[in-house]
Write a protein that holds these residues in place. Structure first.
Motif: not given
Length: 226
Positions: A23-30, A144-161
């Protein structure tokens, strides 16, 4: 009903997370799964209510028949007490007819009661399973919310890097400029020292020239007796 039970069986026997892997969006699917199952549960409730109503009707008809049999028995006894054998016989004949009906009604009620018990048990189990799915939905949404937050942090980490790399490049450029400035200052200092020595040498050269003239002037005076 069979389709409803199969849907529940498929979902409850499987790992809900596995069902959502693609599923592309697990929250909508469930949420969709839950809505479908809740719709099925409404059908199950309606089916269960209908079966229970049938059981209630069968029980009532059996009870009414038993009451009629008991009533015919009392009337027969009263007729005999009054000395009316023919009336008593008719009451007993009716009692016999009712007894025959009672057997069929008893069988119908037994079957209806068994079906109602099974449907009620099934209904309660499906209600419990649905509640488990709701809880699992909440757990999956939280993950899913934690995963999305982690994904944002990863992107921010890339920008910071990337910013860190840019800063390091600026530091290297600053170091290079500082080195060039130091070299220029050193060269300026060396040039200043060279000029001082030349000037100093020239000074002494002028003193030597003056000294020679003085000596020559003194020798000339001595020769001339002055």
């Amino acid at each position: 009903m069979a389709n409803i039970l199969k849907r529940f069986g498929d979902i409850m026997s499987a790992n809900i997370n596995a069902l959502l892997d693609k599923a592309e969006d697990p929250e909508k699917m469930i949420d969709k799964y839950i809505r479908d199952i809740e719709e099925d549960m409404r059908n199950v409730k309606a089916e269960t209510a209908a079966v229970m109503a049938t059981e209630t009707k069968a029980k009532r008809e059996l009870s009414e028949c038993q009451d009629e049999i008991a009533k015919m028995q009392r009337y027969a006894e009263k007729a005999l007490t009054a000395g009316n054998d023919n009336d008593a016989r008719r009451f007993l004949e009716k009692k016999g007819e009712l007894a025959g009906e009672q057997a069929g009604l008893q069988q119908a009620w037994d079957l209806a009661a068994a079906n109602a018990a099974k449907m009620k048990e099934m209904h309660d189990k499906l209600e419990k399973d649905l509640e488990n799915l709701r809880n699992k939905r909440d757990s999956i949404k939280a993950k899913a919310a934690v995963a999305k937050t982690q994904e944002k942090l990863n992107k921010m980490g890339t920008s910071v890097s990337g910013a860190g790399e840019a800063m390091a490049a600026f530091d290297r450029m600053e170091a290079k400029v500082d080195r060039m400035l130091d070299e220029a200052n050193a060269m300026s200092e060396l040039n200043s020292e060279t000029d001082s020595i030349d000037d100093l040498a020239a000074k002494y050269d002028e003193d030597n020239a003056v000294s020679s003239v003085d000596d020559e002037l003194a020798a000339l005076k001595a020769k001339m007796g002055l």
